[in-house]
Design an enzyme around this catalytic site. Structure first.
Site, PDB file in Angstrom:
ATOM      1  CG  HIS A  53      -0.471  -0.021   2.512  1.00  0.00           C
ATOM      2  ND1 HIS A  53      -0.114   1.130   3.180  1.00  0.00           N
ATOM      3  CD2 HIS A  53      -0.218  -1.034   3.368  1.00  0.00           C
ATOM      4  CE1 HIS A  53       0.320   0.808   4.385  1.00  0.00           C
ATOM      5  NE2 HIS A  53       0.280  -0.505   4.529  1.00  0.00           N
ATOM      6  CG  HIS A 112       0.906   2.374  12.467  1.00  0.00           C
ATOM      7  ND1 HIS A 112      -0.322   1.857  12.821  1.00  0.00           N
ATOM      8  CD2 HIS A 112       1.165   1.879  11.224  1.00  0.00           C
ATOM      9  CE1 HIS A 112      -0.772   1.080  11.845  1.00  0.00           C
ATOM     10  NE2 HIS A 112       0.122   1.074  10.869  1.00  0.00           N
ATOM     11  CD  GLU A 129      -3.295  -1.428   5.562  1.00  0.00           C
ATOM     12  OE1 GLU A 129      -3.562  -2.420   6.237  1.00  0.00           O
ATOM     13  OE2 GLU A 129      -2.705  -0.448   6.038  1.00  0.00           O
ATOM     14  CD  GLU A 130      -1.235   2.016   7.666  1.00  0.00           C
ATOM     15  OE1 GLU A 130      -1.961   1.531   8.525  1.00  0.00           O
ATOM     16  OE2 GLU A 130      -0.057   1.635   7.483  1.00  0.00           O
ATOM     17  CG  ASP A 182       2.793  -0.023   7.666  1.00  0.00           C
ATOM     18  OD1 ASP A 182       2.292  -0.451   6.616  1.00  0.00           O
ATOM     19  OD2 ASP A 182       2.135   0.174   8.707  1.00  0.00           O
ATOM     20  CG  ASP A 201       1.035  -3.922   4.880  1.00  0.00           C
ATOM     21  OD1 ASP A 201       1.919  -3.110   5.233  1.00  0.00           O
ATOM     22  OD2 ASP A 201      -0.177  -3.782   5.178  1.00  0.00           O
TER      23      ASP A 201
END
Ligand SMILES: [Zn+2]
Length: 453
Positions: A275, A420, A321-322, A287, A349
């Protein structure tokens, strides 16, 4: 009879041997191309350093899309398209702040959760109630009204597969704010889903239940979480919290798709992707910049060695995606509407770390066939081909069209240190590890293309 069987075996075995040898040489050629001339690391540098964080709907979303189209064209895709989809548009809106109120305020390092609503410009001040689990929330529900709930649910360090610890804890981020609001809480702080030794807070999306007030929610790092828990054991604590999140109307983003058209079965599609969006505090290097550049690299390497796939190989850089999963949903929807035949989808991912295996969502008999390829993948570090796995962007293909899925499973020990958080930057990615992931993925794609599923 025994003699006949023996001669039969003598005739067949060399053919099986030759096929394996041919595959092993072809995979070696793909691997050499990637290990000697990969563009993955340089592509990742440009994506992370020139584009940077790519929160859905931010200006960087569109810079990243342009980057992806360019990278796929340069890699040699026969066709590159942008598939539009409606996406949520959440903005952080400013610096998130919190402190323990006292004669000397003690600051906490926090990040508002994605999709969360801000406190308003003045912030909120309220007593804190420590909650260790959802069970405890139910027991203490009478104490929650008017307070800030602090979920201190710990990442389970005994799980060797760290994604299991994540799955175990992530409910506090997703459902925790509404569960607390249901009992009258005015705000939520969560202990980050991580076992990092630093104090970085780890954001991620939350999902409000529309039946309850949408209260502000933020994550804090592990040191601050321990500090707050220790303070609460000694005396009541009042906290100041200011976050600025806002949900704007939906906007448009794009899945960026590059393909090599199949030479024998162009209608049979193999998807490989990651993504393109990321959280905003860092650069989304692991990520999922890594998954994007690995997928592009597969296309580049196959083209570079002159391999002509039988089936159509599509690299997809998924949107959103997130905090919405809209890109993956849109891709599967279009596939269903166009009655496309998707025979396999692979996603990376889980970070650009040393590959260990692949996890699969497919019928058992197919997995048996895939497992017969293990000797061809082992030289590149793959030791596990097991049931269970895929990716959140390709999940809808399986649910809507029954497409068999796989997810790259790299070593997972460092992933939740950076996931994240501000530490998910280009410098955290190792060039060789990133490339080895691309090698394993390319080998699997080659085998699926050659033998079908
Ligand atoms: Zn991701």
């Amino acid at each position: 009879m025994r003699f006949k069987l023996f001669t039969l075996l003598l005739t067949i075995i060399p053919f099986i041997g030759l096929a394996q040898q041919d595959d092993s040489l072809k995979i070696r050629a793909i691997a050499n191309e990637i290990l000697l001339r990969s563009q993955a690391y340089e592509n990742l540098r440009v994506l992370t350093k020139k584009v940077g964080a790519r929160l859905t709907g931010s200006p960087q979303t569109y810079k990243a899309e342009a980057w992806g189209q360019n990278a796929l064209q340069k890699a040699g895709a026969d066709r590159v398209i942008a598939q539009s989809c409606l996406v949520p548009h959440w903005v952080r809106g400013g610096k998130d702040e919190a402190w323990i109120v006292g004669s000397k305020n003690q600051p906490l390092d926090i990040l508002a959760l994605g999709n969360s609503m801000g406190t308003g410009p003045k912030g909120i001040q309220a007593p804190v109630v420590l909650i260790n689990s959802f069970e405890e929330l139910e027991q203490k529900k009478a104490e929650v009204k008017g307070k800030i709930v602090f979920y201190n649910y710990k990442f389970n360090d005994t799980y060797v597969r760290t994604f299991e610890a994540y799955r175990d804890a992530v409910g506090y981020r997703g459902a925790g704010p509404s569960a607390a609001a249901r009992h009258g809480a005015v705000g939520v702080l969560i202990r980050s889903m991580s076992h990092a030794a630093d104090n970085n807070p780890h954001t991620g999306s939350t999902r409000y239940n529309d039946s309850f007030p949408k209260i502000p929610a933020a994550a804090m790092g592990l040191q601050d979480a321990d500090k707050l828990a220790a303070a609460l054991e000694k005396a009541p604590v009042t906290l100041f919290l200011k976050t600025n999140g806002k949900m704007l109307p939906d906007t448009v983003a794009h899945n960026i798709i590059g393909e090599i058209t199949g030479s024998e079965y162009p209608d049979e599609i193999i998807t490989v992707g990651g993504h393109l969006d990321s959280w905003d505090p860092a650069e989304g290097a692991h990520d999922d910049g890594s998954g994007c550049v690995q997928s592009i690299e597969i296309l580049r390497a196959l083209k570079a060695i002159g391999y002509k796939p039988k089936r159509t190989i599509r690299v997809v850089l998924f949107a959103n995606e997130e905090n919405g999963l809209r890109g993956g949903g849109r891709y599967a929807e279009e596939a269903r509407l166009k009655k496309e035949k998707h025979i396999f989808a692979l996603e990376s991912d889980a970070g650009g770390f040393t590959p260990r295996g692949f996890g699969f969502t497919m019928p058992a008999e197919l997995l048996k066939k895939v497992k017969s390829w293990l000797p061809l993948l082992q030289p590149y570090g793959i030791s596990e081909l097991e049931m269970g796995g895929g990716g959140s962007d390709i999940g809808p293909l399986n649910r809507e069209l029954g497409t068999p899925l796989a997810g790259l499973e790299p070593d997972s020990q460092r992933y939740f240190d950076i996931h994240h958080a501000r530490s998910d930057v280009f410098e955290a990615v190792n060039k060789r590890e990133l490339e080895l992931g691309a090698v394993s993925m390319a080998a699997l794609i080659y085998l699926v293309d050659k033998y079908g599923l």
